[in-house]
Scaffold this motif. Structure first.
Motif, PDB file in Angstrom:
ATOM      1  N   ILE A 143     -11.146  -2.920  -3.632  1.00  0.00           N
ATOM      2  CA  ILE A 143     -10.031  -3.524  -2.911  1.00  0.00           C
ATOM      3  C   ILE A 143     -10.171  -3.174  -1.447  1.00  0.00           C
ATOM      4  CG2 ILE A 143      -8.490  -3.389  -4.920  1.00  0.00           C
ATOM      5  CD1 ILE A 143      -7.090  -1.056  -3.491  1.00  0.00           C
ATOM      6  N   VAL A 144      -9.379  -3.866  -0.619  1.00  0.00           N
ATOM      7  CA  VAL A 144      -9.263  -3.577   0.806  1.00  0.00           C
ATOM      8  C   VAL A 144      -7.801  -3.255   1.086  1.00  0.00           C
ATOM      9  CG1 VAL A 144      -9.509  -4.494   3.141  1.00  0.00           C
ATOM     10  CG2 VAL A 144     -11.167  -5.097   1.370  1.00  0.00           C
ATOM     11  N   SER A 145      -7.539  -2.230   1.873  1.00  0.00           N
ATOM     12  CA  SER A 145      -6.168  -1.797   2.154  1.00  0.00           C
ATOM     13  C   SER A 145      -5.433  -2.867   2.941  1.00  0.00           C
ATOM     14  CB  SER A 145      -6.182  -0.475   2.926  1.00  0.00           C
ATOM     15  OG  SER A 145      -4.860  -0.083   3.247  1.00  0.00           O
ATOM     16  N   ARG A 146      -4.270  -3.273   2.423  1.00  0.00           N
ATOM     17  CA  ARG A 146      -3.415  -4.261   3.076  1.00  0.00           C
ATOM     18  C   ARG A 146      -1.990  -3.714   3.127  1.00  0.00           C
ATOM     19  NH1 ARG A 146      -7.233  -7.371   5.345  1.00  0.00           N
ATOM     20  NH2 ARG A 146      -8.659  -8.249   3.785  1.00  0.00           N
ATOM     21  N   GLY A 147      -1.312  -3.736   4.260  1.00  0.00           N
ATOM     22  CA  GLY A 147       0.091  -3.313   4.365  1.00  0.00           C
ATOM     23  C   GLY A 147       0.232  -1.800   4.471  1.00  0.00           C
ATOM     24  N   ALA A 148       1.528  -1.371   4.476  1.00  0.00           N
ATOM     25  CA  ALA A 148       1.851   0.060   4.615  1.00  0.00           C
ATOM     26  C   ALA A 148       1.535   0.800   3.328  1.00  0.00           C
ATOM     27  CB  ALA A 148       3.330   0.231   4.974  1.00  0.00           C
ATOM     28  N   PRO A 149       1.116   2.087   3.405  1.00  0.00           N
ATOM     29  CA  PRO A 149       0.842   2.865   2.184  1.00  0.00           C
ATOM     30  C   PRO A 149       2.131   3.156   1.421  1.00  0.00           C
ATOM     31  CG  PRO A 149       0.645   4.241   4.131  1.00  0.00           C
ATOM     32  CD  PRO A 149       0.827   2.858   4.633  1.00  0.00           C
ATOM     33  N   CYS A 150       2.049   3.142   0.094  1.00  0.00           N
ATOM     34  CA  CYS A 150       3.237   3.369  -0.743  1.00  0.00           C
ATOM     35  C   CYS A 150       2.981   4.554  -1.672  1.00  0.00           C
ATOM     36  CB  CYS A 150       3.566   2.111  -1.543  1.00  0.00           C
ATOM     37  SG  CYS A 150       2.275   1.640  -2.715  1.00  0.00           S
TER      38      CYS A 150
END
Length: 875
Positions: A143-150
């Motif tokens: 995967i590729v990181s998208r958006g804020a970390p949760c």
């Protein structure tokens, strides 16, 4: 005592009861959660029928899901299997903005697919992901990181027909909120129900019908008698309308009447004073209106390109729509309709609008629309349902009508095609007959061409050999009969071809074939089997005299001058004659070979004659072969000697140069001169070796020439043009010249003009190399090949030696004019001219009058041999 026991027992029972109560409370909580879950799922199931937009549907799912699960951060991603585009109908997040605000629409699908949402789409399995798991997926490049970390991320696939159609996602940013197995199970339940709803949405027409039926059943429960009568009348009216629509589908009526009747049927079911039907073309680029009726406008709208009107809106929605004026205004203000074509907008006048997509040939190809212009005419949901149901049959009727029209047009086009094809076939048959007739002529011509020479029209080798074979077979059956074979080879044909060109050479051959026909009988066969080779089959002759008589006639005819290129040429021929002998060993090939051998002997005898084949002829051929071998040995053993022909001043008769010539004192044949040696060398490929031998022999004679004071005279050496064809031959000649005992300015190298005409480029290149040796270059036999005068301007020549034929024809005014032209040309180019072949004193005097000063021949001194030479009068 009994009281104490009773008290202890009660305390034990109390403890058990307390545990049971706690267990029951847990069960009650579970049952309560199960009941809430059940109600939630039931509510989700009812959402599809209650909401008007997909966004409202997914908002309802979020509200229901938020009761049991922390779903403040929630979104739904759906995959369009037709386009492969990922859409997000609902997105709620406390940190990240909506993806539509962060990414362009064209890049959004690819962006989400590469992230954790795409991971669930690809795997088709749920994913409960915390921060370590998230980092692990990134590190493995899944995967590729998208958006804020949760903190926690839970996504479950939405499957429709066992295919992943989307992802349902909740996520938590707070460490205090985590998801467990029950949450996963709950999300799976929700996704399962969503997939079921999506399947129902894909079959919206069937679901709407079931909803109508269900509504009828509920209505019967509340007001059975009244509703039963109403529904029965409605059903009868609907059934009658469906029958009428079915009849219209199969009727053969005009399109205008067809759509008017459809409107009449619709008007019986629902008020339709404002109604139109819109259809897309095959390419889905234009929209037309085959039927249109309106209270406000009576003109039929023209066909137009697909744009962003209300009609296109319902077609794109692919579901029935009931829109009020305020909803229409909202759509216009939002730019969803009439943004590109504001002139087409009439939403201000419309109170209510119903649009039903028409599914034709399995896809939305049009729309059925009714609308009202005032509040007095109001449409309800049941009207939408009724019109939706009827629209299915209307679409079927339109589909059948369009198919019937298409079939009719196809039949008409087919009839036109059949008529055109019939006419074309008739013309083709005529052309075919003409082609067959033409092919027959061509075949006859091909048969003729296969057996005849294309230039002269005479039988060719193939046909002649066939007739010769028949003659041989005939002789074997009739021993008293006899035939003769004449093999004719033309003299000077190559010269004509090289000097006058192939066109005049062809004319020469055609004229020759005409002359030969005059020499034979009708039953004889004349054929051309090669370039300048002709054969005559004399059938049924009495003796050798008959063949000799024909040979004489041929020689006489061919000796007459030919007029070619406004000039007179004398040719002649050499003839070989072979007779049949009734031998079993005689074959076509052997007889033709015998005649060829006799012809070769005739050429050896001096041309212009005929020779009858016998064993002696064959012996002569063998003798020639032997002579060639003896010449090779003579060159190797230095048995060839030199004689010198003086070249003199025509006025003073002083010797100005010597022309060395080889001769051979053969033990059996006697003296063989240079010309005969050249012929033998030509046959056995010793031409260049003979020239090199002459140069070497000159070195051997140098001392003797010096002794008689002849070593200072120029030497005219005739060199074969074969030295100039290849680099190694030129190099061999240059090496021989460098080794010469004579100075370079004494050496005159004369090359035959005929060779120059045949290979001009090689002569020019080789002359440039020889010029570097400071030797003198010239052309001998000049005038015999009729080379262009312009060719002399780009050759490094110092001299010309005219062909001997000029000195022999001084009685001809034309020859004298030509000699004067050559003399003036040589003077203009500063070339030294030598006349060859001066045989009489009269020739010498006539040439002097023209202006020539140098020459050679029988009238200008005898050939000198060093063994008998005396002092010469040298210039």
């Amino acid at each position: 005592m009994f009281r104490e026991e009773s008290t202890q027992y009660s305390q034990y029972e109390v403890g058990r009861m307390q545990k049971r109560i706690a267990r029951l409370r847990n069960l009650a909580l579970k049952y309560k959660r199960a009941e809430v879950t059940q109600n939630m799922l039931l509510e989700i199931s009812n959402l599809a029928a209650q909401v008007d937009t997909p966004e409202a549907f997914y908002l309802g799912i979020h509200r229901s899901l938020n009761v049991l699960l922390h779903a403040d951060n929630f979104y739904v991603a759906l995959l369009n299997n037709d386009t492969g585009i990922l859409d997000i109908p609902l997105f709620l997040d406390e940190k990240d903005p909506h993806p539509y605000d962060s990414y362009p629409r064209e890049e959004l699908s690819e962006t989400l697919v590469s992230g954790i949402t795409g991971y669930v789409l690809r795997t088709g399995k749920y994913l409960l992901c915390d921060e370590p798991k998230f980092n692990e997926l990134i590190a493995s490049k899944q995967i590729v990181s998208r958006g804020a970390p949760c903190h926690h991320w839970l996504g479950v696939p939405i499957k429709v027909n066992n295919a992943v159609a989307g992802v349902l996602v909740v996520q938590s940013y707070s460490p205090s909120i985590s998801f467990n197995e029950m949450d996963i199970e709950l999300m799976n339940f929700v996704s399962h129900h969503i997939s079921g709803v999506m399947e129902r949405l894909q079959h919206q027409e069937q679901l709407e019908q079931a909803i109508v039926q269900r509504t009828k059943e509920l209505s019967i429960a509340y007001d059975k008698l009244k509703q039963e009568v109403f529904e029965r009348r409605r059903a009868e009216r609907l059934q009658r309308s469906l029958f009428e629509i079915a009849d219209l589908a199969t009727s053969n009526i005009d399109s205008e009447i067809f759509y008017s009747e459809l409107h009449r049927v619709i008007s019986h079911l629902i008020p339709a004073k404002n109604c139109y039907i819109a259809l897309l073309n095959q390419q889905l680029t234009h929209i037309s209106f085959p039927f249109y009726v309106s209270q406000a406008n009576s003109s039929l709208p023209v066909s137009r390109k697909v744009s962003d009107g209300l009609t296109e809106y319902v077609i794109k929605a692919r579901r029935p729509l009931l829109l009020h004026n305020r909803e229409l205004v909202t759509l216009v203000e939002a730019g969803e309709i009439y943004n590109q074509t504001p002139k087409l907008s009439c939403t201000d006048d419309i109170y209510q609008w119903i649009g039903i997509p028409l599914f034709i040939h399995g896809q939305v190809r049009g729309a059925l629309t009714i609308y009202s212009l005032s509040m007095t005419q109001s449409y309800q949901k049941k009207d939408l349902e009724l019109l939706t149901f009827v629209s299915q049959h209307i679409a079927t009727a339109i589909e059948q009508k369009l198919s019937a029209e298409t079939l009719k047009n196809s039949y008409e086009q087919l009839e036109e095609k059949v008529l055109e094809r019939t006419q074309a076939l008739a013309m083709l048959n005529q052309d075919l007959e003409n082609e067959i007739a033409h092919r027959r002529k061509v075949e006859q011509q091909l048969v003729h061409d296969a057996n005849h020479d294309t230039l002269t029209g005479l039988p060719n080798r193939s046909m002649f050999m066939e007739r010769l074979s028949q003659a041989v077979k005939h002789i074997r059956r009739h021993s008293l009969d006899r035939f003769a074979l004449l093999f004719i080879d033309l003299d000077r044909f190559k010269l004509i071809n090289d000097t006058l060109g192939h066109l005049e050479g062809d004319r020469f051959l055609i004229e020759t074939s005409s002359r030969l026909k005059l020499c034979i009988r009708d039953n004889d066969t004349l054929a051309r089997i090669g370039g300048d080779e002709f054969v005559i089959l004399l059938d049924s002759i009495k003796g050798t005299d008959d063949a000799e008589e024909v040979a004489e006639r041929v020689l006489t005819e061919l000796s007459r001058p030919y007029k070619l290129a406004n000039q007179h040429f004398i040719s002649g021929a050499s003839i070989g004659i072979a007779f049949s002998h009734n031998h079993k060993s005689d074959t076509c090939e052997s007889l033709l070979r015998d005649a060829d051998a006799a012809m070769y002997q005739a050429k050896t005898n001096g041309k212009g004659c005929y020779v009858i084949y016998d064993d002696e002829s064959q012996k002569l051929i063998n003798k020639d072969v032997k002579l060639e071998l003896e010449l090779q040995n003579a060159i190797s053993n230095h048995e060839l000697l030199l004689s010198y022909l003086p070249i003199q001043n025509l006025k003073t008769q002083a010797t100005v140069a010597l022309e060395p010539r080889l001769y051979w004192n053969h033990p059996g044949l006697g003296k063989i001169k240079q010309a005969h040696l050249n012929n033998i060398a030509e046959h056995c490929g010793l031409t260049t070796e003979l020239d090199i031998y002459l140069l070497q022999q000159l070195n051997s004679d140098y001392t003797t020439l010096q002794k008689h004071s002849l070593d200072q005279l120029p030497l005219h050496i005739n060199i074969s043009a074969k030295h100039l064809k290849h680099k190694h031959s030129v190099r061999q000649l240059k090496n021989a010249l460098k080794q010469s005992c004579f100075t370079p300015d004494q050496l005159w190298l004369f090359f035959d003009e005929k060779g120059f005409i045949l290979d001009t480029d090689n002569h020019i290149n080789a002359f440039e190399q020889l010029t570097n040796l400071d030797v003198n270059l010239g052309l001998t036999g000049y005038g015999s090949a009729n080379s262009a005068l312009s060719s002399l301007t780009f050759l490094p020549l110092q001299g010309l030696k005219l062909d001997p034929s000029y000195a022999k024809h001084l009685e001809s005014e034309q020859h004298i004019k030509l000699l004067k032209a050559h003399f003036l040309t040589a003077q203009a180019l500063e070339l030294t001219v030598f006349v060859d072949g001066i045989g009489t004193t009269q020739h010498r005097e006539a040439l002097q009058e023209i202006g020539f000063t140098l020459g050679q021949g029988q009238a200008l001194g005898k050939v000198l041999r060093l063994s008998t030479v005396s002092d010469l009068d040298c210039a």
